[in-house]
Design an enzyme around this catalytic site. Sequence first.
Site, PDB file in Angstrom:
ATOM      1  CG  ASP A   1      11.586  16.207  30.152  1.00 46.70           C
ATOM      2  OD1 ASP A   1      12.381  17.084  30.547  1.00 46.70           O
ATOM      3  OD2 ASP A   1      11.311  15.197  30.835  1.00 46.70           O
TER       4      ASP A   1
ATOM      5  CG  ASP B   1       9.928  19.766  36.062  1.00 47.11           C
ATOM      6  OD1 ASP B   1       9.662  20.837  36.621  1.00 47.11           O
ATOM      7  OD2 ASP B   1      11.004  19.548  35.485  1.00 47.11           O
TER       8      ASP B   1
END
Length: 372
Positions: free
Chosen positions: A267, A93
């Site tokens: 996630d 990310d």
Amino acid sequence: MGILFEVLKQDSRTRARLGRLTTPHGVVETPVFMPVGTQATVKTMTPEEVRDLGARIILSNTYHLYLRPGHELVREAGGLHRFMHWNGPILTDSGGFQVFSLAPLRKLSDEGVEFRSHIDGSRHFFTPEKVVAVQEALGSDIAMVLDECAPYPCSYKDARTATERTTRWAARARAAWNSDGATALFGIIQGSVYRDLREESTRALVDLDFPGYGIGGLSVGEPKPLMYEALEWVIPLIPEDRPRYLMGVGSPDCLFEGIARGVDMFDCVLPTRMARHGAVFTHTGRLVVRNAPNARDFGPLDPGCTCYTCRHFSRAYVHHLLRAGEVLGIRLTTIHNLHFLLDLARRIREAIAEDRFHSLKEQFLAACLTPA
């Protein structure tokens, strides 16, 4: 582009779909849950253990790895895969969420975000271009653009400002990205809980033609029905041939509800964080193993579970380990929680393939008395 995504089967009663995501480091069947390895490790687990549990892709964090040990060191080590001995795909990310939630004294502008390290107070500046370069240095299979995640609650004016800035940053990231390289870049849809902003964000990012799309700014405190509604606004606007990633979401009920609305990837730190606090997933809901009633319970954490922990140890033993502060207690609860979500995702994929996802969803949620 770095990845190829194919839809293999569409559920007949919902938007759930079975897919195949091909990356430079392997193939991932979707819908998929991605364990989080923030610091290039899934807490307390070896890479082999994570793979043996069924994980085929994991997530790591740009903000944390940029600050320590540094992306240049990881590059020198041969990239993140070699550095952490994980030979499967890795999604990183952008670090934007961590900048806004962890870093003290941040300063935000259209150019980027200046922040101080939460580790040593050193000053840093993230731009959309720099965040792409850092992730390419890490060697991620999938990288995320820098975005501004609006908090909840958030005024319409502030949400619009954050959404428009995220779109401008996404365009800059897209221009900086090496689309011929091995790293695929996903855009991130924002807009808080406002339908017009969510739809504007989605359309603008689709026009930029990213290989995939993250749906960000959810699971930040809003009621779950609002999150589900936001998914219903944006998912029909995302091209069918692009993976849809609901960021930071991974409780069992949210997996079912997200998949039913067409999400492909999830996630969440929840399974490992819960484990460290002595709580586990079960088919009837959340169980706090640390609590006193489990001290003399010699049954498994979750009857019927086939994980290593449930096959070998009782609630009473795990309760004892957690109360005694033994690391094994956290390892055993982590093994169980990761197995629970990864196996649930496997069962969901099988159900979609056999066109019985809706019935599996109804049965699971009916039995779950205490959602995580």
